[in-house]
Design a protein around this motif. Structure first.
Motif, PDB file in Angstrom:
ATOM      1  N   ASP A 285      28.073  45.042   3.688  1.00 30.85           N
ATOM      2  CA  ASP A 285      26.859  46.126   3.156  1.00 30.85           C
ATOM      3  C   ASP A 285      27.526  46.974   2.064  1.00 30.85           C
ATOM      4  N   LEU A 286      26.666  47.678   1.334  1.00 30.32           N
ATOM      5  CA  LEU A 286      26.874  48.432   0.405  1.00 30.32           C
ATOM      6  C   LEU A 286      26.476  49.718   0.513  1.00 30.32           C
ATOM      7  N   GLY A 297      31.184  56.698  -6.998  1.00 26.13           N
ATOM      8  CA  GLY A 297      32.096  55.848  -6.161  1.00 26.13           C
ATOM      9  C   GLY A 297      30.731  54.890  -5.327  1.00 26.13           C
ATOM     10  N   VAL A 298      31.246  53.517  -5.110  1.00 27.84           N
ATOM     11  CA  VAL A 298      30.378  52.699  -4.195  1.00 27.84           C
ATOM     12  C   VAL A 298      31.297  51.935  -3.400  1.00 27.84           C
ATOM     13  N   HIS A 299      31.214  51.822  -2.126  1.00 29.88           N
ATOM     14  CA  HIS A 299      32.191  51.139  -1.301  1.00 29.88           C
ATOM     15  C   HIS A 299      31.359  49.990  -0.712  1.00 29.88           C
ATOM     16  N   ALA A 300      32.006  48.706  -0.477  1.00 32.77           N
ATOM     17  CA  ALA A 300      31.521  47.622   0.175  1.00 32.77           C
ATOM     18  C   ALA A 300      32.264  47.460   1.470  1.00 32.77           C
ATOM     19  N   VAL A 301      31.315  47.083   2.634  1.00 25.12           N
ATOM     20  CA  VAL A 301      31.999  47.257   3.931  1.00 25.12           C
ATOM     21  C   VAL A 301      31.783  45.803   4.609  1.00 25.12           C
ATOM     22  N   LEU A 302      32.776  45.222   4.896  1.00 20.64           N
ATOM     23  CA  LEU A 302      32.786  44.023   5.770  1.00 20.64           C
ATOM     24  C   LEU A 302      33.159  44.453   7.035  1.00 20.64           C
ATOM     25  N   PRO A 303      31.863  44.326   8.323  1.00 15.17           N
ATOM     26  CA  PRO A 303      32.378  44.824   9.662  1.00 15.17           C
ATOM     27  C   PRO A 303      33.263  43.859  10.358  1.00 15.17           C
ATOM     28  N   HIS A 304      34.117  44.205  11.154  1.00  8.83           N
ATOM     29  CA  HIS A 304      34.879  43.558  11.990  1.00  8.83           C
ATOM     30  C   HIS A 304      33.839  42.492  12.513  1.00  8.83           C
ATOM     31  N   GLY A 305      34.325  41.397  12.766  1.00  7.54           N
ATOM     32  CA  GLY A 305      33.552  40.274  13.373  1.00  7.54           C
ATOM     33  C   GLY A 305      32.300  39.740  12.767  1.00  7.54           C
ATOM     34  N   ALA A 306      32.131  40.206  11.463  1.00  2.00           N
ATOM     35  CA  ALA A 306      30.810  39.749  10.844  1.00  2.00           C
ATOM     36  C   ALA A 306      30.860  38.401  10.483  1.00  2.00           C
ATOM     37  N   ILE A 307      32.207  37.971  10.178  1.00  2.00           N
ATOM     38  CA  ILE A 307      32.331  36.526   9.832  1.00  2.00           C
ATOM     39  C   ILE A 307      33.311  35.678  10.712  1.00  2.00           C
TER      40      ILE A 307
END
Length: 308
Positions: A285-286, A297-307
């Motif tokens: 997610d952005l 600022g922009v942050h990218a989020v890789l949720p836990h367990g998403a991959i």
């Protein structure tokens, strides 16, 4: 087990700029912990209910031209440019009051505001983690430090206002207790400083201020990494892995956040760039970090367990 240290905001520890020329107020070894108490961003002496935050009473250490009230710099033994600073955020407890002010003058026209000033004075409950303003509005608190960073390598005084690749005024609301922030080190000793407590903030920090508050207790654990080539801030947070991009506009900041996320995915999942891009497209997610610090600022989020 490392050593434990503590710092209070006083004549020796407070700074209103970043500078590689400031002498360290504390020297720590990787693995050490530091407990701090911080002022709010405005150097305030206490709660304020007026209409203009520029008129609020400030502690005597404040000087004209100062930025955020920061504690530091803290020197880390063995820190060198090219290595990575790890700040594990174990505890963030706000004081019982905070302030949100009307937008910076540059934002008034954008939002169609003409009022000379307004302040929301918040009563904060660190036990229930809720805040209530003078109008009766209640919000949940997610306290974090808006500023965590190191000075540029260039000598002289540097403003606390813009975020930089080695930290500073990041204002990323995901950096709550339980997070670990990783920053590329620009100077020998790291010389990191922290401050700018936020009791609650939305993505974007739309008015230019969050609930700005002092922090009663912040516990940080410090470490170093020499096997990770970072170009900007990365964090492991309760929300997931976060990569932060900075730039003169949201397009540039987004590109930097994505490039950092692609690199992180390559590292975490041992995949080539093309696969990292496709995995990011379905799992990352952005979010807009902030639009108010000059450098956005922009942050990218890789949720836990998403991959998996």
């Amino acid at each position: 087990m490392g050593s434990s240290h503590s710092l209070e905001p006083d004549d020796r520890t407070l700074r209103g700029h970043f500078s590689c020329e400031f002498p360290p107020v504390l020297t720590v070894t990787p693995g050490d912990s530091v407990r701090l108490r911080t002022l709010d961003a405005w150097w305030s002496t206490g709660p304020y209910t007026g209409d203009d935050v520029d008129e609020r009473p400030r502690v005597p250490q404040h000087r004209e031209g100062f930025g955020h009230a920061l504690i530091g710099p803290i020197e880390v033994r063995g820190a060198r440019p090219g290595t990575v600073l790890e700040l594990r955020i174990d505890t963030v407890i706000p004081e019982v009051w905070g302030t949100c002010a009307t937008p910076q003058s540059s934002l008034n026209a954008r939002y169609g505001l003409s009022s000379p000033g307004m302040v929301h004075a918040w009563e904060l409950d660190p036990v229930t983690m809720t805040g209530r303003n003078q109008h009766g509005h209640t919000v949940a608190l997610r306290p974090f430090l808006g500023v965590m960073g190191m000075p540029p390598a260039e000598p002289g005084l540097h403003a606390t206002f813009p975020p930089r690749r080695h930290g500073g005024n990041l204002d990323c609301k995901e950096l709550v207790a339980g997070s670990t922030l990783y920053l590329p080190i620009p100077v020998d000793g790291a010389l990191f400083s922290v401050g700018d407590g936020h009791a609650a903030q939305g993505d974007g920090e739309i008015s230019g201020t969050a609930i700005e508050c002092p922090m009663r207790q912040v516990d940080l654990r410090v470490d170093l990494h020499s096997d990770w080539a970072l170009d900007g801030p990365v964090a492991h947070t309760p929300a997931g892995w976060v990569t932060m991009g900075l730039g003169e506009n949201l397009d540039v900041a987004t590109q930097h956040a994505l490039e950092a996320m692609f690199t992180l995915l390559e590292r975490l999942h041992e995949v080539p760039l093309a696969d990292a891009v496709m995995l990011a497209s379905v799992a990352v997610d952005l979010r807009i970090t902030q639009i108010v610090n000059g450098v956005v600022g922009v942050h990218a989020v890789l949720p836990h367990g998403a991959i998996r």
